[in-house]
Motif scaffolding. Structure first.
Motif, mmCIF file in Angstrom:
data_model
loop_
_atom_site.group_PDB
_atom_site.id
_atom_site.type_symbol
_atom_site.label_atom_id
_atom_site.label_comp_id
_atom_site.label_asym_id
_atom_site.label_seq_id
_atom_site.Cartn_x
_atom_site.Cartn_y
_atom_site.Cartn_z
ATOM 1 N N ALA A 13 0.833 -1.207 0.000
ATOM 2 C CA ALA A 13 0.000 0.000 0.000
ATOM 3 C C ALA A 13 0.868 1.258 0.000
ATOM 4 O O ALA A 13 0.521 2.269 -0.633
ATOM 5 C CB ALA A 13 -0.931 -0.016 1.209
ATOM 6 N N ALA A 53 0.932 4.164 -2.811
ATOM 7 C CA ALA A 53 0.649 5.554 -2.433
ATOM 8 C C ALA A 53 1.732 6.493 -2.947
ATOM 9 O O ALA A 53 1.438 7.590 -3.442
ATOM 10 C CB ALA A 53 0.521 5.657 -0.917
ATOM 11 N N VAL A 68 -10.518 2.456 -4.819
ATOM 12 C CA VAL A 68 -9.875 1.198 -4.441
ATOM 13 C C VAL A 68 -10.804 0.042 -4.770
ATOM 14 O O VAL A 68 -11.954 -0.002 -4.297
ATOM 15 C CB VAL A 68 -9.529 1.187 -2.934
ATOM 16 C CG1 VAL A 68 -8.934 -0.167 -2.538
ATOM 17 C CG2 VAL A 68 -8.567 2.315 -2.598
ATOM 18 N N ALA A 83 -4.997 0.515 2.012
ATOM 19 C CA ALA A 83 -4.965 1.690 1.142
ATOM 20 C C ALA A 83 -5.984 2.730 1.590
ATOM 21 O O ALA A 83 -5.708 3.939 1.578
ATOM 22 C CB ALA A 83 -5.227 1.270 -0.303
ATOM 23 N N LEU A 99 -6.579 2.131 -7.556
ATOM 24 C CA LEU A 99 -5.742 1.032 -7.067
ATOM 25 C C LEU A 99 -6.574 -0.246 -7.146
ATOM 26 O O LEU A 99 -7.631 -0.342 -6.510
ATOM 27 C CB LEU A 99 -5.294 1.301 -5.631
ATOM 28 C CG LEU A 99 -4.265 0.335 -5.033
ATOM 29 C CD1 LEU A 99 -3.411 1.051 -3.992
ATOM 30 C CD2 LEU A 99 -4.941 -0.870 -4.363
#
Length: 736
Positions: free
Chosen positions: A504, A508, A521, A531, A591
């Protein structure tokens, strides 16, 4: 023990009689669970009838020349004479010479009898995590309450002139509910004992008192509504605590107050207690809720001066045992190997640490969870000595992730017999030619599972992983700096989160470079949750989070979690239009942390919803080959994902594509992370453990992981013991 072969081991309690075969070489066999013929189950039966039924049940279960009993009663540890057991026999205190009674019925068997808490402690104390501890206290909270303390420097559990120690369940105590005292009878017949309020039956009676005293709040609480609908109390209470029901928390706090008093007093009298471990059905079943309740008590009233000067000194010693971590069946077998418990005269039970070099076990073997053609097996295997440049590790905590489940389910064909690439280990042996002075025996480490250049090393995939008591790390990984010493180890079981938190973190750092206003996400596994709950710290306080879940149980879990996304959605009912409406304005970061079969459908949905937005996508989840999307003509997405490996290059490669609808999108992916991300994740877990603790939803020991993993392999869901699984942590122990 005088006879060769496996030992029949039994754990006798007020609710169940469990029995199995055990040996140091083969470990614990299949466990059979029988209802206990006890006072709890037969409240009107006379004591002599209960005793007769119990003796018959025990004798019928034994099929070997040697049997060892972990017995839930106050008993003379020197002779095996039972003084009393409220769950088994009620308020009866006439002594029962249990070894003699068993020998009369089965003279062909060599009998060993010890208290159940003693047996559980013998197994718990054998773990390598206690190698530097002075004393360990184990308290069990189930149908009864008792504790034992062992001095690991001498291997002794001291007893008084009656052969007793730690019968704290019958100490005088008190409790309050709704601001008024509660007086309840203990199962022994007397009022106002610790067990009156804090045992399993006591907790249930406390719930009845709370319902009667405050029916208005009860009817409107999660707990009250659940029980009114027919949900059993044992399931309703943890579910209500998961839902942050204040009445359920009030009930638990009232019940745990006597336990907090016992532990606080024990540590005040003996500061050499390095571990205050709590086991038993109540504590283990409630898990982190039970710990949080004790921590609330200790925060309100700790140790005089010490809690003010060293605030974590008391709570840092607390352990809520994982299922199987303090196993009375294994402990009974350990005791049978040492001496006859009914032997003469000693006021101490001696424990030789059960480790890899014991006389009943070859020094060069360890246990592992092995994948075979017939399924998963907890089996011994040879322990290799490290060759030049190699390291031998003892895993301490290991996490199970989505790729592990894909291997178990046959979605991936990785060949390592032992899976597991997440976790913390310690070095136990160092091969020649290793020059790094930080890589020495005893050092805690995290292993980067992905080699940046050598395809022959992918921990837990093509090299045996961490779900075993010893793991060999080859020289190629050591030379590449993939074994990372940790100056501070994340507390408890949080080591299972180091690798996914590092993933994560990498995502990021890569995505935040594009200054998104919204983070979308996909995936309700560990990485997805991490996340979401790190977004405002790592992307900026103004980031908006949208979390797409793949299962209804995952969405329910997120809705109850202490850290949630701004918008929470379920993929099965999600259209591109609805998703687009939730994304807000401005640049979008996506993500995708899903199993491989779901990665491309999630990408297509995201691109449909993001049409026209400035969008960057990180493909964290795996991909099938070939990996193509109709939105990205000619793009080989598997190649894009593979371009970033183990944190290289830096900055990561980002591909730019035109979509079929004429929009621009940037896409990256990554296999693995760099050492700096793993170190940062470990530090973060040490800095803010409470932010992440609830994500470790299930904790087991190594043999206990086998049925859980088998259950997950056979099913597409992630529900274990009636609860949504986010992260499964496996605690290791020395071979027993």
């Amino acid at each position: 023990m005088s006879a060769p072969g496996p030992i029949a081991v039994l754990d006798v309690g007020g609710t169940h009689v469990r029995h199995a075969l055990w040996s140091p070489e083969a470990g614990l066999g299949e466990v059979t669970d029988l209802p206990s013929p006890s006072r709890l189950r037969h409240p009107d039966a006379p004591v002599e009838e209960l005793r007769g039924r119990l003796l018959a049940t025990i004798c019928e279960a034994v099929t070997t020349p040697v049997a060892a009993l972990s017995f839930g009663a106050a008993l003379d540890q020197r002779t095996g004479t039972v003084y009393g057991s409220a769950p088994l026999f009620g308020d009866e205190t006439a002594p029962l010479d249990l070894p003699a009674a068993l020998r009369a019925l089965r003279p062909d068997v060599e009998w060993h009898v010890l208290n159940d808490v003693t047996a559980a402690l013998l197994h718990y104390a054998a773990s390598p995590r206690h190698r530097d501890h002075r004393k360990v206290l184990l308290l069990t909270v189930s149908s009864g309450i008792a504790c034992r303390t062992i001095d690991l420097r001498t291997g002794t559990i001291a007893t008084d002139p009656c052969g007793l120690q730690g019968e704290v369940g019958h100490l005088p105590s008190h409790a309050e509910l709704t601001g008024s005292p509660v007086e309840l009878a203990c199962d022994c017949g007397r009022p106002g004992h610790v067990s009156s309020y804090a045992s399993g039956p006591g907790l249930r009676r406390m719930a009845d008192v709370l319902r009667d005293r405050d029916p208005y709040r009860w009817q409107r609480s999660e707990l009250g509504r659940a029980m009114e609908s027919g949900v059993p109390f044992e399931k309703a209470l943890p579910a209500s605590l998961d839902a942050s029901d204040p009445l359920a928390a009030e009930l638990l706090d009232a019940s745990t107050a006597p336990v907090a008093d016992v532990l606080r007093t024990a540590l005040a009298l003996d500061p050499e207690l390095d571990d205050l471990a709590i086991t038993g059905g109540v504590a283990t079943g409630l898990g982190h809720h039970y710990r949080a309740s004790l921590e609330r008590h200790f925060g309100a009233e700790g140790l005089y001066l010490t809690s003010e000067l060293q605030p974590t000194w008391l709570t840092g010693r607390l352990t809520i045992c994982a299922p199987g971590e303090a196993n009375g069946l294994i402990g009974a077998g350990i005791a049978a190997l040492k001496r006859p418990v009914g032997g003469a005269g000693s006021d101490m039970v001696r424990l030789r640490r059960v480790g890899a070099t014991g006389p009943h076990r070859p020094a060069a073997t360890h246990y592992a969870i092995l994948r075979t053609e017939t399924g998963l097996h907890y089996s011994p295997r040879p322990t290799p000595a490290p060759a030049p440049g190699e390291l031998l590790l003892a895993p301490v905590i290991a996490g199970v992730c989505g790729t592990d489940l894909q291997m178990l389910r046959g979605i991936r064909d990785d060949g390592a017999p032992v899976i597991g690439h997440e976790g913390i280990a310690r070095i136990v042996a160092v091969g020649r030619d290793i020059q790094d002075p930080a890589l020495r025996p005893g050092t805690p480490v995290v292993v980067n599972p992905t080699h940046p250049e050598d395809d022959s090393f992918l921990l837990g995939h093509n090299v045996d992983g961490l779900l075993q008591e010893r793991t060999l790390i080859p020289a190629t990984a050591v030379d590449a700096g993939l074994v990372l010493p940790l100056p501070e180890v994340p507390p408890g079981v949080l080591g299972a989160l180091v690798e996914p938190l590092a993933v994560a973190r990498y995502a990021a750092l890569a995505l935040s470079e594009h200054r998104p206003r919204t983070l979308l996400v996909f995936g309700d596994g560990t990485v997805g949750h991490l996340a979401v709950r790190t977004a405002r710290r790592w992307y900026g306080p103004g980031i908006r989070t949208v979390h797409v879940h793949h299962t209804p149980t995952g969405l329910v879990w997120s809705n109850r979690a202490p850290h949630q996304a701004d918008v929470r959605l379920l993929s099965g009912e999600l259209s591109a239009g609805r998703l687009a409406a939730s994304l807000g304005d401005g640049p979008l970061a996506v993500l995708i942390a899903t199993p491989a079969p779901a990665t491309l459908p999630c990408l297509d949905l995201a691109l449909d919803a993001a049409a026209g937005r400035d969008t960057v996508v990180d493909l964290v989840g795996g991909l099938p080959r070939p990996a193509a999307s109709p939105h990205l003509p000619g793009a080989d997405l598997a190649e894009v994902r593979a371009a970033n490996r183990a944190g290289r290059p830096e900055p990561p490669y980002v591909a730019r594509f035109g979509t079929a609808s004429g929009h621009k999108v940037r896409i990256l992916g990554h296999r693995g992370v760099a050492g700096e991300h793993l170190r940062y994740a470990a530090d973060e877990l040490c800095r803010a453990p409470e932010r992440y603790r609830d994500l470790v939803t299930h904790v087991v020991d190594l043999p206990g992981a086998v049925p859980v993993l088998a259950r997950l392999a056979a099913s597409a869901d992630r529900v274990v013991s009636g609860r949504r699984l986010v992260k499964l942590a496996v605690r290791m122990g020395e071979p027993s």
